[in-house]
Design a protein around this motif. Structure first.
Motif, mmCIF file in Angstrom:
data_model
loop_
_atom_site.group_PDB
_atom_site.id
_atom_site.type_symbol
_atom_site.label_atom_id
_atom_site.label_comp_id
_atom_site.label_asym_id
_atom_site.label_seq_id
_atom_site.Cartn_x
_atom_site.Cartn_y
_atom_site.Cartn_z
ATOM 1 N N LEU A 1 0.827 -1.204 0.000
ATOM 2 C CA LEU A 1 0.000 0.000 0.000
ATOM 3 C C LEU A 1 0.866 1.261 0.000
ATOM 4 O O LEU A 1 1.696 1.451 0.897
ATOM 5 C CB LEU A 1 -0.896 -0.022 1.240
ATOM 6 C CG LEU A 1 -2.020 0.989 1.350
ATOM 7 C CD1 LEU A 1 -3.056 0.771 0.263
ATOM 8 C CD2 LEU A 1 -2.673 0.892 2.727
ATOM 9 N N GLY A 2 0.676 2.111 -1.000
ATOM 10 C CA GLY A 2 1.366 3.393 -1.050
ATOM 11 C C GLY A 2 0.512 4.462 -0.394
ATOM 12 O O GLY A 2 -0.633 4.669 -0.776
ATOM 13 N N LEU A 3 1.055 5.135 0.620
ATOM 14 C CA LEU A 3 0.337 6.182 1.346
ATOM 15 C C LEU A 3 0.814 7.537 0.836
ATOM 16 O O LEU A 3 1.995 7.879 0.948
ATOM 17 C CB LEU A 3 0.593 6.058 2.848
ATOM 18 C CG LEU A 3 -0.033 7.112 3.771
ATOM 19 C CD1 LEU A 3 -1.549 7.147 3.605
ATOM 20 C CD2 LEU A 3 0.346 6.845 5.223
ATOM 21 N N ILE A 4 -0.101 8.316 0.256
ATOM 22 C CA ILE A 4 0.278 9.601 -0.325
ATOM 23 C C ILE A 4 -0.651 10.708 0.194
ATOM 24 O O ILE A 4 -1.721 10.436 0.729
ATOM 25 C CB ILE A 4 0.240 9.577 -1.871
ATOM 26 C CG1 ILE A 4 -1.186 9.367 -2.368
ATOM 27 C CG2 ILE A 4 1.156 8.514 -2.429
ATOM 28 C CD1 ILE A 4 -1.330 9.549 -3.856
ATOM 29 N N GLY A 5 -0.226 11.945 0.003
ATOM 30 C CA GLY A 5 -0.992 13.102 0.441
ATOM 31 C C GLY A 5 -0.072 14.285 0.618
ATOM 32 O O GLY A 5 1.158 14.133 0.686
ATOM 33 N N ARG A 6 -0.634 15.459 0.692
ATOM 34 C CA ARG A 6 0.157 16.678 0.823
ATOM 35 C C ARG A 6 0.917 16.688 2.142
ATOM 36 O O ARG A 6 0.495 16.096 3.135
ATOM 37 C CB ARG A 6 -0.737 17.912 0.739
ATOM 38 C CG ARG A 6 -1.472 18.042 -0.565
ATOM 39 C CD ARG A 6 -1.548 19.462 -1.041
ATOM 40 N NE ARG A 6 -0.236 20.014 -1.352
ATOM 41 C CZ ARG A 6 -0.043 21.191 -1.960
ATOM 42 N NH1 ARG A 6 -1.076 21.925 -2.306
ATOM 43 N NH2 ARG A 6 1.153 21.635 -2.210
#
Length: 499
Positions: A34-39
Protein backbone atom coordinates in the motif's frame (compact mmCIF):
# COMPACT_ATOMS: atom_id res chain seq x y z
CA UNK A 1 -4.55 -13.02 5.30
CA UNK A 2 -5.64 -10.49 7.93
CA UNK A 3 -7.16 -7.04 7.77
CA UNK A 4 -6.67 -3.60 9.26
CA UNK A 5 -10.01 -1.94 9.94
CA UNK A 6 -10.34 1.77 10.71
CA UNK A 7 -13.74 3.03 11.92
CA UNK A 8 -14.78 6.66 12.49
CA UNK A 9 -11.17 7.80 13.01
CA UNK A 10 -11.04 11.39 14.26
CA UNK A 11 -7.79 13.13 15.18
CA UNK A 12 -6.31 16.61 15.33
CA UNK A 13 -3.37 18.21 17.13
CA UNK A 14 -4.21 20.64 19.94
CA UNK A 15 -2.27 23.50 18.32
CA UNK A 16 -4.10 23.17 14.97
CA UNK A 17 -7.55 24.55 14.25
CA UNK A 18 -8.60 21.78 11.86
CA UNK A 19 -8.84 18.00 12.16
CA UNK A 20 -6.40 15.82 10.23
CA UNK A 21 -8.96 12.99 10.20
CA UNK A 22 -12.70 13.43 10.61
CA UNK A 23 -14.83 10.28 10.96
CA UNK A 24 -12.51 8.49 8.48
CA UNK A 25 -13.16 4.82 7.59
CA UNK A 26 -10.95 2.27 5.87
CA UNK A 27 -10.51 -1.50 5.42
CA UNK A 28 -7.51 -3.11 3.75
CA UNK A 29 -5.74 -6.47 3.57
CA UNK A 30 -2.31 -6.81 5.16
CA UNK A 31 -1.13 -8.66 2.04
CA UNK A 32 -1.43 -5.42 0.04
CA UNK A 33 1.58 -3.30 -0.85
CA UNK A 34 0.00 0.00 0.00
CA UNK A 35 1.37 3.39 -1.05
CA UNK A 36 0.34 6.18 1.35
CA UNK A 37 0.28 9.60 -0.32
CA UNK A 38 -0.99 13.10 0.44
CA UNK A 39 0.16 16.68 0.82
CA UNK A 40 2.81 17.56 3.42
CA UNK A 41 1.09 18.20 6.73
CA UNK A 42 -1.99 16.19 5.73
CA UNK A 43 -1.19 13.40 8.23
CA UNK A 44 0.78 10.57 6.58
CA UNK A 45 3.32 10.09 9.38
CA UNK A 46 0.57 10.86 11.91
CA UNK A 47 -1.50 7.96 10.55
CA UNK A 48 1.49 5.63 10.90
CA UNK A 49 1.92 6.80 14.51
CA UNK A 50 -1.79 6.25 15.20
CA UNK A 51 -1.52 2.69 13.85
CA UNK A 52 1.35 2.14 16.30
CA UNK A 53 -0.87 3.50 19.12
CA UNK A 54 1.55 6.37 19.77
CA UNK A 55 -1.20 9.01 19.64
CA UNK A 56 -4.61 9.27 21.30
CA UNK A 57 -7.52 9.33 18.87
CA UNK A 58 -11.24 8.83 18.72
CA UNK A 59 -12.71 5.89 16.78
CA UNK A 60 -11.62 2.27 16.39
CA UNK A 61 -8.64 0.56 14.76
CA UNK A 62 -8.89 -3.22 14.66
CA UNK A 63 -5.99 -5.52 13.73
CA UNK A 64 -3.90 -8.41 15.04
CA UNK A 65 -0.46 -7.18 14.04
CA UNK A 66 2.83 -5.95 15.38
CA UNK A 67 4.05 -2.91 13.47
CA UNK A 68 7.68 -2.10 12.76
CA UNK A 69 8.43 1.47 11.68
CA UNK A 70 11.15 2.71 9.31
CA UNK A 71 13.37 4.62 9.96
CA UNK A 72 13.99 2.94 13.30
CA UNK A 73 15.50 5.11 16.06
CA UNK A 74 19.24 4.53 16.62
CA UNK A 75 20.55 4.83 20.17
CA UNK A 76 24.29 4.77 19.52
CA UNK A 77 25.53 5.32 15.95
CA UNK A 78 29.14 4.66 17.00
CA UNK A 79 28.43 0.96 17.52
CA UNK A 80 29.04 -1.66 14.85
CA UNK A 81 26.02 -1.91 12.56
CA UNK A 82 25.25 -5.50 13.62
CA UNK A 83 24.82 -4.45 17.28
CA UNK A 84 22.84 -1.34 16.31
CA UNK A 85 20.34 -3.60 14.52
CA UNK A 86 20.20 -6.10 17.40
CA UNK A 87 19.17 -3.33 19.77
CA UNK A 88 16.12 -2.78 17.54
CA UNK A 89 15.02 -6.38 16.91
CA UNK A 90 16.06 -9.97 17.64
CA UNK A 91 17.46 -11.92 14.65
CA UNK A 92 20.07 -14.46 13.65
CA UNK A 93 23.12 -13.29 11.71
CA UNK A 94 22.24 -15.45 8.69
CA UNK A 95 18.81 -13.79 8.49
CA UNK A 96 20.14 -10.24 8.16
CA UNK A 97 22.85 -11.42 5.74
CA UNK A 98 20.16 -13.05 3.57
CA UNK A 99 18.22 -9.78 3.32
CA UNK A 100 21.35 -7.74 2.61
CA UNK A 101 22.27 -10.09 -0.23
CA UNK A 102 18.80 -9.60 -1.70
CA UNK A 103 19.49 -5.84 -1.60
CA UNK A 104 22.88 -6.32 -3.30
CA UNK A 105 24.67 -5.10 -0.18
CA UNK A 106 27.90 -6.73 1.01
CA UNK A 107 27.14 -8.31 4.45
CA UNK A 108 30.57 -7.12 5.62
CA UNK A 109 28.84 -3.77 6.11
CA UNK A 110 27.53 -5.20 9.41
CA UNK A 111 31.01 -4.93 10.91
CA UNK A 112 31.45 -1.23 10.22
CA UNK A 113 30.37 1.51 12.62
CA UNK A 114 26.85 2.62 11.72
CA UNK A 115 27.80 6.32 11.57
CA UNK A 116 30.45 5.58 8.90
CA UNK A 117 27.82 4.22 6.49
CA UNK A 118 26.50 6.47 3.74
CA UNK A 119 22.86 7.58 3.91
CA UNK A 120 21.99 5.01 1.25
CA UNK A 121 23.76 2.19 3.12
CA UNK A 122 22.00 3.09 6.38
CA UNK A 123 18.67 3.04 4.54
CA UNK A 124 19.32 -0.42 3.12
CA UNK A 125 20.41 -2.10 6.38
CA UNK A 126 17.38 -0.67 8.22
CA UNK A 127 15.06 -1.83 5.43
CA UNK A 128 16.60 -5.31 5.56
CA UNK A 129 15.74 -5.47 9.27
CA UNK A 130 12.05 -4.87 8.50
CA UNK A 131 11.66 -8.05 6.48
CA UNK A 132 13.59 -10.60 8.55
CA UNK A 133 10.45 -11.83 10.32
CA UNK A 134 7.01 -11.74 8.71
CA UNK A 135 5.33 -11.45 12.13
CA UNK A 136 5.83 -7.69 11.74
CA UNK A 137 3.89 -5.42 9.40
CA UNK A 138 6.34 -2.84 8.00
CA UNK A 139 5.49 0.88 8.01
CA UNK A 140 8.06 2.46 5.69
CA UNK A 141 8.32 6.26 5.91
CA UNK A 142 10.29 8.01 3.14
CA UNK A 143 12.87 5.33 2.25
CA UNK A 144 14.12 7.13 -0.90
CA UNK A 145 15.42 10.41 0.56
CA UNK A 146 19.06 9.28 0.73
CA UNK A 147 19.09 6.84 -2.18
CA UNK A 148 20.57 7.55 -5.61
CA UNK A 149 18.79 6.36 -8.77
CA UNK A 150 20.52 2.96 -8.71
CA UNK A 151 19.76 2.55 -5.00
CA UNK A 152 16.10 3.36 -5.53
CA UNK A 153 15.87 0.74 -8.26
CA UNK A 154 17.54 -1.85 -6.01
CA UNK A 155 15.14 -1.14 -3.13
CA UNK A 156 12.16 -1.14 -5.52
CA UNK A 157 13.15 -4.58 -6.88
CA UNK A 158 13.62 -5.83 -3.32
CA UNK A 159 10.16 -4.67 -2.23
CA UNK A 160 8.47 -5.98 -5.39
CA UNK A 161 9.74 -9.50 -4.69
CA UNK A 162 8.39 -9.54 -1.12
CA UNK A 163 5.26 -11.63 -0.62
CA UNK A 164 4.66 -9.71 2.59
CA UNK A 165 2.46 -6.60 2.62
CA UNK A 166 3.48 -3.16 3.90
CA UNK A 167 2.61 0.54 3.89
CA UNK A 168 5.14 2.84 2.23
CA UNK A 169 5.26 6.64 2.18
CA UNK A 170 7.33 8.08 -0.65
CA UNK A 171 7.25 11.18 -2.84
CA UNK A 172 9.13 9.45 -5.67
CA UNK A 173 6.38 8.69 -8.19
CA UNK A 174 8.44 6.16 -10.18
CA UNK A 175 9.35 4.31 -6.99
CA UNK A 176 5.71 4.16 -5.81
CA UNK A 177 4.64 3.06 -9.30
CA UNK A 178 7.10 0.16 -9.16
CA UNK A 179 6.35 -1.23 -5.69
CA UNK A 180 2.66 -0.77 -4.76
CA UNK A 181 -0.55 -2.50 -5.82
CA UNK A 182 -2.91 -0.16 -3.93
CA UNK A 183 -2.80 3.57 -3.13
CA UNK A 184 -4.21 5.17 0.01
CA UNK A 185 -4.65 8.92 -0.44
CA UNK A 186 -5.29 11.34 2.43
CA UNK A 187 -7.69 13.87 0.95
CA UNK A 188 -9.03 16.70 3.12
CA UNK A 189 -9.33 14.70 6.39
CA UNK A 190 -10.67 11.57 4.64
CA UNK A 191 -9.01 8.34 3.47
CA UNK A 192 -9.56 7.31 -0.17
CA UNK A 193 -8.46 3.88 -1.40
CA UNK A 194 -7.50 3.14 -5.02
CA UNK A 195 -6.65 -0.24 -6.55
CA UNK A 196 -3.48 -0.17 -8.65
CA UNK A 197 -0.19 1.72 -8.67
CA UNK A 198 0.43 5.47 -8.66
CA UNK A 199 -0.25 5.88 -12.40
CA UNK A 200 -3.65 4.22 -11.99
CA UNK A 201 -4.36 6.45 -8.98
CA UNK A 202 -3.44 9.58 -10.95
CA UNK A 203 -5.74 8.64 -13.82
CA UNK A 204 -8.67 7.72 -11.55
CA UNK A 205 -8.13 10.84 -9.42
CA UNK A 206 -8.08 13.03 -12.53
CA UNK A 207 -11.40 11.56 -13.76
CA UNK A 208 -12.92 11.93 -10.29
CA UNK A 209 -11.72 15.53 -9.90
CA UNK A 210 -12.97 16.51 -13.37
CA UNK A 211 -16.41 15.08 -12.55
CA UNK A 212 -16.48 16.81 -9.16
CA UNK A 213 -15.34 20.10 -10.72
CA UNK A 214 -18.23 19.91 -13.19
CA UNK A 215 -20.63 19.10 -10.34
CA UNK A 216 -19.19 22.00 -8.34
CA UNK A 217 -19.83 24.41 -11.21
CA UNK A 218 -23.46 23.26 -11.44
CA UNK A 219 -23.89 23.56 -7.69
CA UNK A 220 -22.28 27.01 -7.58
CA UNK A 221 -24.68 28.25 -10.28
CA UNK A 222 -27.61 26.76 -8.36
CA UNK A 223 -26.38 28.37 -5.13
CA UNK A 224 -26.06 31.74 -6.89
CA UNK A 225 -29.61 31.40 -8.31
CA UNK A 226 -31.03 30.47 -4.91
CA UNK A 227 -29.27 33.38 -3.22
CA UNK A 228 -30.64 35.77 -5.84
CA UNK A 229 -34.18 34.40 -5.48
CA UNK A 230 -33.99 34.56 -1.67
CA UNK A 231 -32.78 38.17 -1.85
CA UNK A 232 -35.60 39.10 -4.26
CA UNK A 233 -38.25 37.50 -2.01
CA UNK A 234 -36.86 39.30 1.04
CA UNK A 235 -36.89 42.62 -0.80
CA UNK A 236 -40.50 41.99 -2.00
CA UNK A 237 -41.52 41.19 1.58
CA UNK A 238 -39.96 44.41 2.91
CA UNK A 239 -41.64 46.51 0.19
CA UNK A 240 -45.07 45.09 1.08
CA UNK A 241 -44.51 45.90 4.74
CA UNK A 242 -43.57 49.46 3.81
CA UNK A 243 -46.75 49.73 1.66
CA UNK A 244 -48.86 48.92 4.70
CA UNK A 245 -47.46 51.78 6.74
CA UNK A 246 -47.41 54.15 3.77
CA UNK A 247 -51.13 53.63 3.06
CA UNK A 248 -51.98 53.92 6.73
CA UNK A 249 -50.31 57.34 6.84
CA UNK A 250 -52.27 58.38 3.77
CA UNK A 251 -55.49 57.56 5.69
CA UNK A 252 -54.47 60.01 8.33
CA UNK A 253 -54.31 62.69 5.63
CA UNK A 254 -57.98 62.15 4.70
CA UNK A 255 -57.82 59.19 2.27
CA UNK A 256 -60.28 56.35 2.86
CA UNK A 257 -58.55 52.90 3.26
CA UNK A 258 -59.42 49.72 5.13
CA UNK A 259 -56.28 49.44 7.23
CA UNK A 260 -57.50 46.19 8.78
CA UNK A 261 -57.70 44.62 5.33
CA UNK A 262 -54.30 46.04 4.37
CA UNK A 263 -52.76 44.70 7.60
CA UNK A 264 -54.21 41.21 7.14
CA UNK A 265 -53.11 41.06 3.52
CA UNK A 266 -49.60 42.30 4.39
CA UNK A 267 -49.36 39.73 7.19
CA UNK A 268 -50.33 36.90 4.82
CA UNK A 269 -47.83 38.20 2.23
CA UNK A 270 -45.08 38.44 4.87
CA UNK A 271 -45.82 34.90 6.12
CA UNK A 272 -45.61 33.48 2.57
CA UNK A 273 -42.39 35.36 1.81
CA UNK A 274 -40.79 34.22 5.08
CA UNK A 275 -41.77 30.64 4.26
CA UNK A 276 -40.21 30.99 0.80
CA UNK A 277 -37.07 32.51 2.34
CA UNK A 278 -36.81 29.63 4.81
CA UNK A 279 -37.17 27.04 2.02
CA UNK A 280 -34.54 28.91 -0.02
CA UNK A 281 -32.08 28.92 2.89
CA UNK A 282 -32.65 25.18 3.48
CA UNK A 283 -32.02 24.42 -0.21
CA UNK A 284 -28.98 26.71 -0.17
CA UNK A 285 -27.44 24.92 2.82
CA UNK A 286 -28.07 21.54 1.19
CA UNK A 287 -26.44 22.64 -2.08
CA UNK A 288 -23.43 24.21 -0.34
CA UNK A 289 -22.86 21.05 1.71
CA UNK A 290 -22.50 19.09 -1.54
CA UNK A 291 -19.60 21.24 -2.79
CA UNK A 292 -16.48 19.06 -2.88
CA UNK A 293 -13.06 20.07 -1.57
CA UNK A 294 -11.00 19.74 -4.76
CA UNK A 295 -7.20 19.69 -4.31
CA UNK A 296 -6.17 22.94 -6.01
CA UNK A 297 -2.50 23.52 -6.80
CA UNK A 298 -1.64 27.21 -6.95
CA UNK A 299 1.11 28.19 -9.41
CA UNK A 300 4.39 29.34 -7.87
CA UNK A 301 6.35 32.42 -8.92
CA UNK A 302 10.06 32.71 -9.68
CA UNK A 303 12.17 35.87 -9.71
CA UNK A 304 14.08 34.82 -12.85
CA UNK A 305 15.98 37.73 -14.41
CA UNK A 306 17.93 36.56 -17.46
CA UNK A 307 20.88 38.80 -18.30
CA UNK A 308 22.72 39.51 -21.53
CA UNK A 309 24.94 36.41 -21.14
CA UNK A 310 23.88 33.76 -23.67
CA UNK A 311 26.40 31.17 -22.43
CA UNK A 312 26.66 30.91 -18.67
CA UNK A 313 29.00 27.99 -18.22
CA UNK A 314 31.64 26.09 -20.19
CA UNK A 315 33.30 23.10 -18.49
CA UNK A 316 36.15 21.26 -20.22
CA UNK A 317 37.80 18.04 -18.97
CA UNK A 318 36.84 18.75 -15.36
CA UNK A 319 38.16 16.30 -12.76
CA UNK A 320 37.88 16.53 -8.96
CA UNK A 321 39.65 14.57 -6.26
CA UNK A 322 40.15 14.39 -2.50
CA UNK A 323 43.67 13.61 -1.20
CA UNK A 324 44.62 12.30 -4.63
CA UNK A 325 41.56 10.04 -4.96
CA UNK A 326 39.56 11.03 -8.10
CA UNK A 327 35.78 11.28 -7.71
CA UNK A 328 34.72 10.76 -11.34
CA UNK A 329 36.04 10.46 -14.86
CA UNK A 330 36.64 13.89 -16.51
CA UNK A 331 33.52 15.60 -17.87
CA UNK A 332 32.83 18.42 -20.33
CA UNK A 333 29.61 20.34 -20.92
CA UNK A 334 28.21 23.78 -21.75
CA UNK A 335 25.24 25.59 -20.26
CA UNK A 336 23.47 28.29 -22.29
CA UNK A 337 20.63 30.57 -21.29
CA UNK A 338 17.43 28.55 -20.83
CA UNK A 339 19.27 25.21 -20.48
CA UNK A 340 18.42 22.95 -17.55
CA UNK A 341 21.31 20.58 -16.98
CA UNK A 342 21.06 17.66 -14.55
CA UNK A 343 24.06 15.91 -13.03
CA UNK A 344 23.38 12.24 -12.27
CA UNK A 345 25.42 9.44 -10.77
CA UNK A 346 25.78 7.18 -7.74
CA UNK A 347 26.00 8.54 -4.20
CA UNK A 348 29.53 9.82 -3.65
CA UNK A 349 30.31 10.23 -7.36
CA UNK A 350 30.96 13.98 -7.00
CA UNK A 351 27.73 15.71 -8.06
CA UNK A 352 27.55 18.03 -5.05
CA UNK A 353 31.32 18.54 -5.24
CA UNK A 354 30.91 20.12 -8.71
CA UNK A 355 28.30 22.46 -7.24
CA UNK A 356 30.64 23.40 -4.40
CA UNK A 357 33.41 24.08 -6.93
CA UNK A 358 31.13 26.41 -8.92
CA UNK A 359 30.33 28.25 -5.67
CA UNK A 360 34.02 28.42 -4.66
CA UNK A 361 33.40 26.11 -1.69
CA UNK A 362 35.28 22.97 -2.83
CA UNK A 363 38.20 22.00 -0.57
CA UNK A 364 39.72 19.21 -2.69
CA UNK A 365 41.84 19.26 -5.86
CA UNK A 366 40.54 20.13 -9.32
CA UNK A 367 41.82 20.10 -12.90
CA UNK A 368 40.34 21.20 -16.20
CA UNK A 369 38.79 24.51 -17.22
CA UNK A 370 35.66 26.37 -16.18
CA UNK A 371 34.63 29.53 -18.00
CA UNK A 372 31.72 31.71 -16.87
CA UNK A 373 30.79 35.41 -16.69
CA UNK A 374 32.47 37.41 -13.92
CA UNK A 375 29.15 38.59 -12.51
CA UNK A 376 26.46 35.95 -12.30
CA UNK A 377 23.46 36.17 -9.95
CA UNK A 378 23.02 32.64 -8.59
CA UNK A 379 20.12 31.30 -6.52
CA UNK A 380 21.10 28.14 -4.63
CA UNK A 381 18.96 25.41 -2.98
CA UNK A 382 21.23 23.52 -0.61
CA UNK A 383 21.02 19.89 0.37
CA UNK A 384 21.77 20.86 3.99
CA UNK A 385 19.97 23.94 5.31
CA UNK A 386 19.91 23.39 9.08
CA UNK A 387 21.53 26.81 9.60
CA UNK A 388 18.34 28.61 8.46
CA UNK A 389 17.12 30.18 11.70
CA UNK A 390 14.90 32.86 13.21
CA UNK A 391 11.42 34.04 12.31
CA UNK A 392 10.35 34.21 8.67
CA UNK A 393 10.46 38.01 8.86
CA UNK A 394 14.00 37.99 10.24
CA UNK A 395 15.07 35.41 7.67
CA UNK A 396 13.69 37.29 4.66
CA UNK A 397 15.31 40.52 5.87
CA UNK A 398 18.68 38.79 6.34
CA UNK A 399 18.47 37.22 2.86
CA UNK A 400 17.29 40.47 1.23
CA UNK A 401 14.07 38.90 -0.06
CA UNK A 402 10.77 40.40 -1.10
CA UNK A 403 8.92 39.36 2.06
CA UNK A 404 5.46 39.16 0.48
CA UNK A 405 6.65 37.07 -2.47
CA UNK A 406 8.55 34.80 -0.05
CA UNK A 407 5.44 34.23 2.13
CA UNK A 408 3.13 33.79 -0.88
CA UNK A 409 5.27 30.96 -2.27
CA UNK A 410 5.50 29.33 1.17
CA UNK A 411 1.71 29.32 1.42
CA UNK A 412 1.33 27.99 -2.14
CA UNK A 413 3.77 25.20 -1.25
CA UNK A 414 1.25 24.12 1.40
CA UNK A 415 2.62 25.75 4.56
CA UNK A 416 -0.28 26.73 6.83
CA UNK A 417 -0.42 30.37 7.86
CA UNK A 418 -0.36 29.48 11.57
CA UNK A 419 3.14 28.02 11.01
CA UNK A 420 4.32 31.45 9.78
CA UNK A 421 4.73 32.52 13.42
CA UNK A 422 7.07 29.62 14.28
CA UNK A 423 10.85 29.97 14.27
CA UNK A 424 12.47 28.11 11.38
CA UNK A 425 14.55 25.87 13.66
CA UNK A 426 11.32 24.66 15.31
CA UNK A 427 9.69 23.65 12.01
CA UNK A 428 9.50 20.12 10.57
CA UNK A 429 12.08 19.06 7.98
CA UNK A 430 9.47 19.38 5.22
CA UNK A 431 8.59 22.91 6.33
CA UNK A 432 12.27 23.89 6.56
CA UNK A 433 12.82 22.56 3.05
CA UNK A 434 10.00 24.79 1.82
CA UNK A 435 11.68 27.79 3.46
CA UNK A 436 14.90 27.01 1.58
CA UNK A 437 13.03 26.58 -1.70
CA UNK A 438 10.86 29.71 -1.25
CA UNK A 439 14.05 31.66 -0.53
CA UNK A 440 15.53 30.54 -3.85
CA UNK A 441 12.35 31.38 -5.77
CA UNK A 442 12.20 34.90 -4.29
CA UNK A 443 15.85 35.78 -4.98
CA UNK A 444 16.50 37.73 -8.21
CA UNK A 445 18.69 35.39 -10.27
CA UNK A 446 19.79 34.49 -13.78
CA UNK A 447 21.14 31.06 -12.81
CA UNK A 448 19.62 28.49 -10.41
CA UNK A 449 21.65 25.73 -8.77
CA UNK A 450 19.44 23.21 -6.95
CA UNK A 451 20.95 20.29 -5.03
CA UNK A 452 18.30 17.58 -4.44
CA UNK A 453 15.34 20.01 -4.37
CA UNK A 454 12.64 17.31 -4.04
CA UNK A 455 13.69 15.80 -0.71
CA UNK A 456 10.83 16.13 1.82
CA UNK A 457 8.48 17.67 -0.78
CA UNK A 458 5.15 16.00 -1.57
CA UNK A 459 3.95 14.98 -5.03
CA UNK A 460 1.81 18.10 -5.38
CA UNK A 461 4.85 20.32 -4.68
CA UNK A 462 6.78 18.42 -7.34
CA UNK A 463 4.02 19.10 -9.87
CA UNK A 464 4.11 22.79 -8.90
CA UNK A 465 7.85 22.94 -9.54
CA UNK A 466 7.50 21.12 -12.86
CA UNK A 467 4.81 23.55 -14.04
CA UNK A 468 6.85 26.55 -12.89
CA UNK A 469 10.09 25.44 -14.56
CA UNK A 470 8.39 24.48 -17.84
CA UNK A 471 6.57 27.82 -17.86
CA UNK A 472 9.46 30.15 -16.90
CA UNK A 473 12.27 28.12 -18.55
CA UNK A 474 15.06 29.36 -16.23
CA UNK A 475 18.72 28.46 -16.62
CA UNK A 476 19.44 25.69 -14.10
CA UNK A 477 21.96 23.13 -12.91
CA UNK A 478 20.34 20.36 -10.87
CA UNK A 479 21.25 17.33 -8.83
CA UNK A 480 18.20 15.13 -8.33
CA UNK A 481 17.48 11.37 -8.11
CA UNK A 482 13.81 11.47 -9.14
CA UNK A 483 13.83 10.20 -12.73
CA UNK A 484 10.25 11.26 -13.53
CA UNK A 485 11.08 14.84 -12.53
CA UNK A 486 14.28 14.96 -14.58
CA UNK A 487 12.58 13.47 -17.64
CA UNK A 488 10.07 16.30 -17.57
CA UNK A 489 12.24 19.33 -16.89
CA UNK A 490 15.90 18.60 -17.84
CA UNK A 491 17.13 19.66 -21.30
CA UNK A 492 20.37 17.68 -20.89
CA UNK A 493 21.63 15.05 -18.47
CA UNK A 494 25.33 14.56 -17.65
CA UNK A 495 26.07 11.23 -15.93
CA UNK A 496 29.13 11.14 -13.68
CA UNK A 497 31.07 7.87 -13.85
CA UNK A 498 33.20 6.93 -10.86
CA UNK A 499 36.90 6.99 -11.62
Amino acid sequence: MSKIEIKQLTFGYDNQGTLLFDQANLNFDTSWKLGLIGRNGRGKTTLLNILQNKLSYSGQINHQLEFLYFPQPIKDKKQLTFYVLQEISDFEQWEIERELNLLNVDPQILWREFETLSGGEQTKVLLALLFIDDQYFPLIDEPTNHLDIAGRKQVAEYLKKKRQGFIVVSHDRSFVDDVVDHVLSIEKSQLELYQGNFSVYEEQKKIKDEFELAQNEKLKKEVTRLRKTAAEKAEWSRSKEQDKYGKASEKGSGAIYDTGFIGARAARTMKRSKSIESRMETQLAEKESLLKDIEYIDPLTMNYQPGHNKRLLTVEHLALSYQGEPLFQPVSFTLSQGDRLALTGANGSGKSSIIRLLLNQFEGESSGEINRPEKLNISYVRQNYEDNRGTLTEFSETQGLNHQEFLNNLHKLGMERDVFHNRIEQMSMGQRKKVELAKSLAMPAEFYIWDEPLNYLDIFNQEQLEQLILSVKPTMLLVEHDQAFLEKIATQIIPLVKA
